[in-house]
Design a protein around this motif. Structure first.
Motif, PDB file in Angstrom:
ATOM      1  N   GLN A  38      10.865  -0.762  -7.807  1.00 54.07           N
ATOM      2  CA  GLN A  38      12.280  -0.872  -8.154  1.00 54.07           C
ATOM      3  C   GLN A  38      12.368  -2.013  -9.155  1.00 54.07           C
ATOM      4  OE1 GLN A  38      12.959  -0.178  -3.585  1.00 54.07           O
ATOM      5  NE2 GLN A  38      14.718  -1.251  -4.420  1.00 54.07           N
ATOM      6  N   PRO A  39      12.078  -1.735 -10.436  1.00 58.81           N
ATOM      7  CA  PRO A  39      11.929  -2.806 -11.420  1.00 58.81           C
ATOM      8  C   PRO A  39      13.115  -3.765 -11.385  1.00 58.81           C
ATOM      9  CG  PRO A  39      11.369  -0.705 -12.401  1.00 58.81           C
ATOM     10  CD  PRO A  39      11.931  -0.411 -11.046  1.00 58.81           C
ATOM     11  N   GLY A  40      12.812  -5.063 -11.355  1.00 58.66           N
ATOM     12  CA  GLY A  40      13.858  -6.070 -11.379  1.00 58.66           C
ATOM     13  C   GLY A  40      14.232  -6.594 -10.003  1.00 58.66           C
ATOM     14  N   ASP A  41      14.007  -5.796  -8.951  1.00 58.69           N
ATOM     15  CA  ASP A  41      14.343  -6.259  -7.603  1.00 58.69           C
ATOM     16  C   ASP A  41      13.286  -7.227  -7.097  1.00 58.69           C
ATOM     17  OD1 ASP A  41      16.386  -4.551  -7.844  1.00 58.69           O
ATOM     18  OD2 ASP A  41      15.934  -3.330  -6.064  1.00 58.69           O
ATOM     19  N   SER A  42      13.695  -8.131  -6.199  1.00 62.07           N
ATOM     20  CA  SER A  42      12.702  -9.054  -5.660  1.00 62.07           C
ATOM     21  C   SER A  42      11.837  -8.304  -4.645  1.00 62.07           C
ATOM     22  CB  SER A  42      13.388 -10.255  -5.018  1.00 62.07           C
ATOM     23  OG  SER A  42      13.411 -10.125  -3.615  1.00 62.07           O
ATOM     24  N   ALA A  43      10.551  -8.679  -4.627  1.00 67.54           N
ATOM     25  CA  ALA A  43       9.593  -7.985  -3.757  1.00 67.54           C
ATOM     26  C   ALA A  43      10.027  -8.094  -2.299  1.00 67.54           C
ATOM     27  CB  ALA A  43       8.194  -8.565  -3.958  1.00 67.54           C
ATOM     28  N   LEU A  44      10.545  -9.266  -1.926  1.00 67.46           N
ATOM     29  CA  LEU A  44      10.935  -9.477  -0.538  1.00 67.46           C
ATOM     30  C   LEU A  44      12.091  -8.549  -0.148  1.00 67.46           C
ATOM     31  CD1 LEU A  44      10.260 -11.200   1.938  1.00 67.46           C
ATOM     32  CD2 LEU A  44      12.098 -12.745   1.276  1.00 67.46           C
ATOM     33  N   ASP A  45      13.072  -8.390  -1.056  1.00 63.33           N
ATOM     34  CA  ASP A  45      14.185  -7.486  -0.775  1.00 63.33           C
ATOM     35  C   ASP A  45      13.691  -6.069  -0.568  1.00 63.33           C
ATOM     36  OD1 ASP A  45      16.019  -9.444  -0.856  1.00 63.33           O
ATOM     37  OD2 ASP A  45      16.724  -9.060  -2.897  1.00 63.33           O
ATOM     38  N   ILE A  46      12.763  -5.642  -1.415  1.00 60.54           N
ATOM     39  CA  ILE A  46      12.216  -4.289  -1.293  1.00 60.54           C
ATOM     40  C   ILE A  46      11.589  -4.102   0.080  1.00 60.54           C
ATOM     41  CG2 ILE A  46      10.427  -2.722  -2.160  1.00 60.54           C
ATOM     42  CD1 ILE A  46      10.975  -3.779  -4.922  1.00 60.54           C
ATOM     43  N   PHE A  47      10.823  -5.114   0.497  1.00 61.21           N
ATOM     44  CA  PHE A  47      10.189  -5.029   1.815  1.00 61.21           C
ATOM     45  C   PHE A  47      11.254  -4.932   2.907  1.00 61.21           C
ATOM     46  CE2 PHE A  47       8.941  -7.394   5.639  1.00 61.21           C
ATOM     47  CZ  PHE A  47       7.979  -6.535   6.107  1.00 61.21           C
ATOM     48  N   LEU A  48      12.255  -5.824   2.857  1.00 57.06           N
ATOM     49  CA  LEU A  48      13.250  -5.873   3.928  1.00 57.06           C
ATOM     50  C   LEU A  48      14.082  -4.589   3.999  1.00 57.06           C
ATOM     51  CD1 LEU A  48      14.422  -9.590   3.610  1.00 57.06           C
ATOM     52  CD2 LEU A  48      12.932  -8.579   5.354  1.00 57.06           C
ATOM     53  N   GLN A  49      14.423  -4.035   2.827  1.00 58.84           N
ATOM     54  CA  GLN A  49      15.192  -2.778   2.815  1.00 58.84           C
ATOM     55  C   GLN A  49      14.406  -1.638   3.450  1.00 58.84           C
ATOM     56  OE1 GLN A  49      15.787  -1.825  -1.272  1.00 58.84           O
ATOM     57  NE2 GLN A  49      17.057  -3.650  -1.632  1.00 58.84           N
ATOM     58  N   ARG A  50      13.104  -1.628   3.171  1.00 57.72           N
ATOM     59  CA  ARG A  50      12.313  -0.458   3.511  1.00 57.72           C
ATOM     60  C   ARG A  50      11.610  -0.542   4.856  1.00 57.72           C
ATOM     61  NH1 ARG A  50      10.315   2.734  -0.703  1.00 57.72           N
ATOM     62  NH2 ARG A  50      11.589   2.598  -2.562  1.00 57.72           N
ATOM     63  N   PHE A  51      11.527  -1.750   5.410  1.00 57.79           N
ATOM     64  CA  PHE A  51      10.743  -1.934   6.619  1.00 57.79           C
ATOM     65  C   PHE A  51      11.263  -1.092   7.795  1.00 57.79           C
ATOM     66  CE2 PHE A  51       8.917  -4.898   9.982  1.00 57.79           C
ATOM     67  CZ  PHE A  51       7.653  -4.414   9.810  1.00 57.79           C
ATOM     68  N   PRO A  52      12.599  -1.072   8.059  1.00 57.49           N
ATOM     69  CA  PRO A  52      13.084  -0.314   9.226  1.00 57.49           C
ATOM     70  C   PRO A  52      12.661   1.150   9.212  1.00 57.49           C
ATOM     71  CG  PRO A  52      14.832  -1.694   8.364  1.00 57.49           C
ATOM     72  CD  PRO A  52      13.701  -1.783   7.383  1.00 57.49           C
ATOM     73  N   ALA A  53      12.719   1.810   8.056  1.00 57.47           N
ATOM     74  CA  ALA A  53      12.372   3.238   8.008  1.00 57.47           C
ATOM     75  C   ALA A  53      10.930   3.469   8.437  1.00 57.47           C
ATOM     76  CB  ALA A  53      12.599   3.776   6.600  1.00 57.47           C
ATOM     77  N   THR A  54      10.031   2.579   8.011  1.00 59.73           N
ATOM     78  CA  THR A  54       8.619   2.735   8.365  1.00 59.73           C
ATOM     79  C   THR A  54       8.385   2.466   9.848  1.00 59.73           C
ATOM     80  OG1 THR A  54       7.984   2.124   6.145  1.00 59.73           O
ATOM     81  CG2 THR A  54       6.290   1.950   7.818  1.00 59.73           C
ATOM     82  N   ILE A  55       9.053   1.421  10.366  1.00 63.67           N
ATOM     83  CA  ILE A  55       8.928   1.118  11.796  1.00 63.67           C
ATOM     84  C   ILE A  55       9.398   2.319  12.614  1.00 63.67           C
ATOM     85  CG2 ILE A  55       9.842  -0.311  13.673  1.00 63.67           C
ATOM     86  CD1 ILE A  55       7.965  -1.833  12.067  1.00 63.67           C
ATOM     87  N   GLU A  56      10.539   2.883  12.207  1.00 63.95           N
ATOM     88  CA  GLU A  56      11.113   4.013  12.920  1.00 63.95           C
ATOM     89  C   GLU A  56      10.129   5.195  12.935  1.00 63.95           C
ATOM     90  OE1 GLU A  56      14.735   5.424  11.136  1.00 63.95           O
ATOM     91  OE2 GLU A  56      15.749   5.223  13.055  1.00 63.95           O
ATOM     92  N   LEU A  57       9.587   5.525  11.753  1.00 63.72           N
ATOM     93  CA  LEU A  57       8.647   6.635  11.643  1.00 63.72           C
ATOM     94  C   LEU A  57       7.401   6.380  12.487  1.00 63.72           C
ATOM     95  CD1 LEU A  57       7.664   9.260  10.223  1.00 63.72           C
ATOM     96  CD2 LEU A  57       6.775   7.807   8.412  1.00 63.72           C
ATOM     97  N   SER A  58       6.840   5.165  12.360  1.00 64.52           N
ATOM     98  CA  SER A  58       5.614   4.846  13.099  1.00 64.52           C
ATOM     99  C   SER A  58       5.875   4.869  14.596  1.00 64.52           C
ATOM    100  CB  SER A  58       5.101   3.461  12.707  1.00 64.52           C
ATOM    101  OG  SER A  58       4.967   3.376  11.327  1.00 64.52           O
ATOM    102  N   PHE A  59       7.050   4.367  14.998  1.00 62.55           N
ATOM    103  CA  PHE A  59       7.378   4.332  16.419  1.00 62.55           C
ATOM    104  C   PHE A  59       7.397   5.747  16.996  1.00 62.55           C
ATOM    105  CE2 PHE A  59      10.609   4.594  19.786  1.00 62.55           C
ATOM    106  CZ  PHE A  59      10.056   3.727  20.719  1.00 62.55           C
ATOM    107  N   PHE A  60       8.108   6.667  16.313  1.00 61.45           N
ATOM    108  CA  PHE A  60       8.168   8.029  16.832  1.00 61.45           C
ATOM    109  C   PHE A  60       6.787   8.688  16.805  1.00 61.45           C
ATOM    110  CE2 PHE A  60      12.704   7.488  16.308  1.00 61.45           C
ATOM    111  CZ  PHE A  60      13.166   8.092  17.456  1.00 61.45           C
ATOM    112  N   ALA A  61       6.006   8.384  15.778  1.00 60.56           N
ATOM    113  CA  ALA A  61       4.670   8.969  15.696  1.00 60.56           C
ATOM    114  C   ALA A  61       3.809   8.516  16.874  1.00 60.56           C
ATOM    115  CB  ALA A  61       4.009   8.595  14.372  1.00 60.56           C
TER     116      ALA A  61
END
Lengths: 307, 334
Positions: B84-107
């Motif tokens: 996401q050019p221009g966005d801070s790396a940390l923001d990208i991580f924080l925005q996206r982390f819940p979706a991955t946790i959710e997917l991994s949890f159900f898996a």
């Protein structure tokens, strides 16, 4: 796991273990295990095919001979036709020939990655286990760092390091991930043998340290390494496919490889599923063959199963 | 126990520092480097030199590394160049982390819910057709490339079952509280949102679950086989205890230790598998960011996400080690 080695066979084996080497008794049990034979047959056919592929293939896998049948606008590719058993791929190359020749590069990726991983692990593990002390500490801390990264993620990261990806960088990325696994395996078995009787006896006889390591300790550590290598052959092929899928694979597709063939057709999966299904099925069968061999080997080489 | 936890956490800090140094050196050693990434190949030598100075790239690498650590301590991991050019790396991580946790949890829930009972049954019927069939099935599960299975589920199963073939995207009109799609619906009372989120999750979760399932199944089977041979099981049987009691208190409890260890180790497979699964199902998670990051060589984002994945992996395994004490009282006394 008792894969195809039944209890009765185990009991039969009891009588003749006396005076027979582990390898000999393992081989005896393997010969009677149908699961091992299935795995060995799959791998046997695979190896023969991949060696003979260039002569068996009806066409040159890089020749875009059916290119005029590819219509990009209507998303059409050459269908199956006389002389072209499975039709053509997205660039009008004979798909059957590519699949056949692909076995060769796939074997090279699997064997290459396993050999490099094994050699690296052999060197590090032997150093750590045989010398000990600060060498051991440094090597094992390095191994810990590598193992604290999820393995496939580490392979992705290594592959992304190379500005110009090629078949070799794919092999390297998949191989480096295996080094800490082999290193830990060998170190463990070296440490366990350090104070065992046969090493003590050799030391008492005045055998040089190097000779003890290479003649006495290393050969005794080999059976878990052989099992691990067989299993790595399977994972290496699957991981190479994942690298191609992420665009980290070999971009030069004149000489095909199954993982690359599978990874490269991700955008046409819904329109031309057979382009993905064929290499995928080949990968699954070969990976299963190596896994079956590895698991039955593990069981046969396990001294616990000798009793 | 507390000392052990602290020691492990200190080790984790060491691992993260070494890893960040390696990754940092790796990023700096890349051909072209960040200047070319930001300015493109056709920049003038003057502008390249100016930016090199501005970014501090003319200084020795260890000075650069310490400056990076200083910035990282305040949450500045650099700016994305590709995901996401221009966005801070940390923001990208924080925005996206819940979706991955959710997917991994159900898996992992699917993998455990199917793998443990199946492993137990296979062990009980050792050598029977059910056993052989499920062992071979689990071996095939390991042999299938995850992303291929994901595509098969996406293109074939989604049609057959009437399930959505894409992951839930961020731009929906449900109220967001935690960032977890399933949890938000429950918290705000929008149950249809939760149901919708579950529908979007089920196929990717099944695809991601195959590898942990196969491993959990095989470990459970092996562990139960070991325990079934033990004297205390025979004693329990001869005491006349009922089968469910023996199963629960004697067999399952004693075979859970290796299974729990395996579940911890499978976090690694989940995190790597998420990269592939999220790419196939277009799920806006960390895995997708990694996949795009690898493709477009977005190094600041890759650096942060790889370090975060490592921390999650190590912390989960620490929690697993700590949970041993709950399962096995003998470990508590050490």
């Amino acid at each position: 796991m008792a894969l195809g080695v039944s209890k009765k066979e185990k009991i039969d084996g009891l009588a003749d273990t006396a005076g027979v080497s582990l390898a000999a008794s393992a081989w005896k049990r393997l010969k009677r295990s149908p699961v091992f034979l299935i795995g060995a047959t799959i791998i046997g056919i695979f190896v023969v095919l991949s060696v003979l592929a260039p002569w068996l293939a009806p066409h040159d896998p890089a020749d875009k001979m059916l290119i005029e049948q590819v219509v990009k606008a209507r998303n059409e590719i050459p269908p199956a036709q006389p002389g072209h058993l499975l039709g053509g791929d997205l660039q009008g190359r004979d798909f059957f020939s590519r699949l056949l020749v692909g076995s060769q590069q796939t074997l090279i990726v699997g064997v290459g990655a396993t050999l490099i991983g094994l050699t690296g692990g052999l060197i590090l593990g032997t150093l750590a286990g045989a010398i000990g002390g600060w060498v051991d500490s440094i090597v094992m801390r390095l191994v810990d760092v590598m193992l604290s990264l999820p393995s496939l993620l580490l392979a992705f990261s290594i592959a992304a390091m190379f500005a110009r990806p090629s078949q070799f960088t794919v092999i390297l990325a998949v191989a480096i991930v295996q080094i800490p696994v082999f290193a830990r395996l060998l170190r463990g078995s070296m440490l366990a043998q350090r104070h065992s009787d046969h090493v003590l006896a050799a030391t008492a006889l005045g055998v040089k340290k190097g000779a003890i390591v290479f003649r006495h300790m290393l050969p005794n550590s080999l059976s878990p390494v052989i099992v691990q290598s067989t299993l790595v052959l399977a994972t290496a092929i699957i991981e190479a496919a994942a690298l191609s899928f992420l665009g980290l694979g070999n971009p030069d597709d004149r000489i095909p490889e199954w993982g690359q063939m599978l990874g490269d057709v991700q955008n046409v999966f819904d329109t031309h599923p057979h382009l993905a299904a064929w290499p995928a099925v080949c990968i699954i069968i070969v990976a299963l063959g190596f896994t079956l061999m590895g698991e039955t080997l593990r069981e046969a080489l396990d001294p616990k199963n000798r009793r | 126990m507390l000392r052990y936890t602290i020691r492990r956490l200190v080790q984790l800090v060491g691992v993260v520092l070494v890893l960040s140094l390696l990754l940092f050196a790796w990023m700096r050693s890349l051909p072209g480097g960040p200047v070319s990434a930001l300015l493109g190949e056709r920049a003038t030598p003057e502008s390249r030199e100016a930016l090199t100075k501005q970014l501090g790239l003319d200084q020795p690498i260890f000075v650069q590394y310490f400056k990076f650590l200083g910035r990282a301590a305040s949450g500045d991991f650099g700016v994305s160049t590709g995901v996401q050019p221009g966005d801070s790396a940390l923001d990208i991580f924080l925005q996206r982390f819940p979706a991955t946790i959710e997917l991994s949890f159900f898996a992992i829930v699917i993998a455990i819910a199917v793998g443990v009972p199946l492993g137990y049954l296979a062990a009980k019927r050792r050598g029977g057709w059910f056993d052989n069939f499920s062992v071979i099935g689990s071996l095939i599960g390991v042999a299938v490339p995850v992303f291929f299975l994901a595509y098969v589920l996406k293109d074939v199963a989604s049609d057959a079952l009437g399930l959505p073939s894409f992951g839930r995207q961020g731009d929906i009109d449900a109220t967001r509280v935690t960032g977890f799609f399933t949890l938000d619906g429950l918290l705000t009372g929008e149950f249809d949102a939760t149901l919708d989120a579950l529908e979007h999750l089920i196929l990717p979760a099944i695809a991601l679950a195959t590898i942990p399932f196969a491993v959990i199944f095989r470990i459970t089977r092996a562990a139960v086989l070991d325990v079934l041979d033990e004297d205390f099981v025979r004693t329990a049987e001869s005491k006349g205890l009922t089968a469910p009691v023996i199963r629960r208190r004697h067999v399952l409890r004693n075979s859970m230790l290796p299974v729990v260890t395996t579940i911890g180790l499978q976090t690694g497979a989940l995190l790597s598998g998420a990269v592939l699964t999220e790419k196939v199902f277009v799920i806006p998670g960390v895995g997708q960011a990694l996949a795009i990051g690898f493709e477009r060589r977005d190094y600041p984002v890759l650096l942060l996400l790889i370090i975060m994945a490592t921390i999650v992996y190590v912390v989960v395994n620490l929690l697993v080690d700590l949970s041993y004490a709950l399962i096995d009282p003998r470990i508590r006394t050490r």
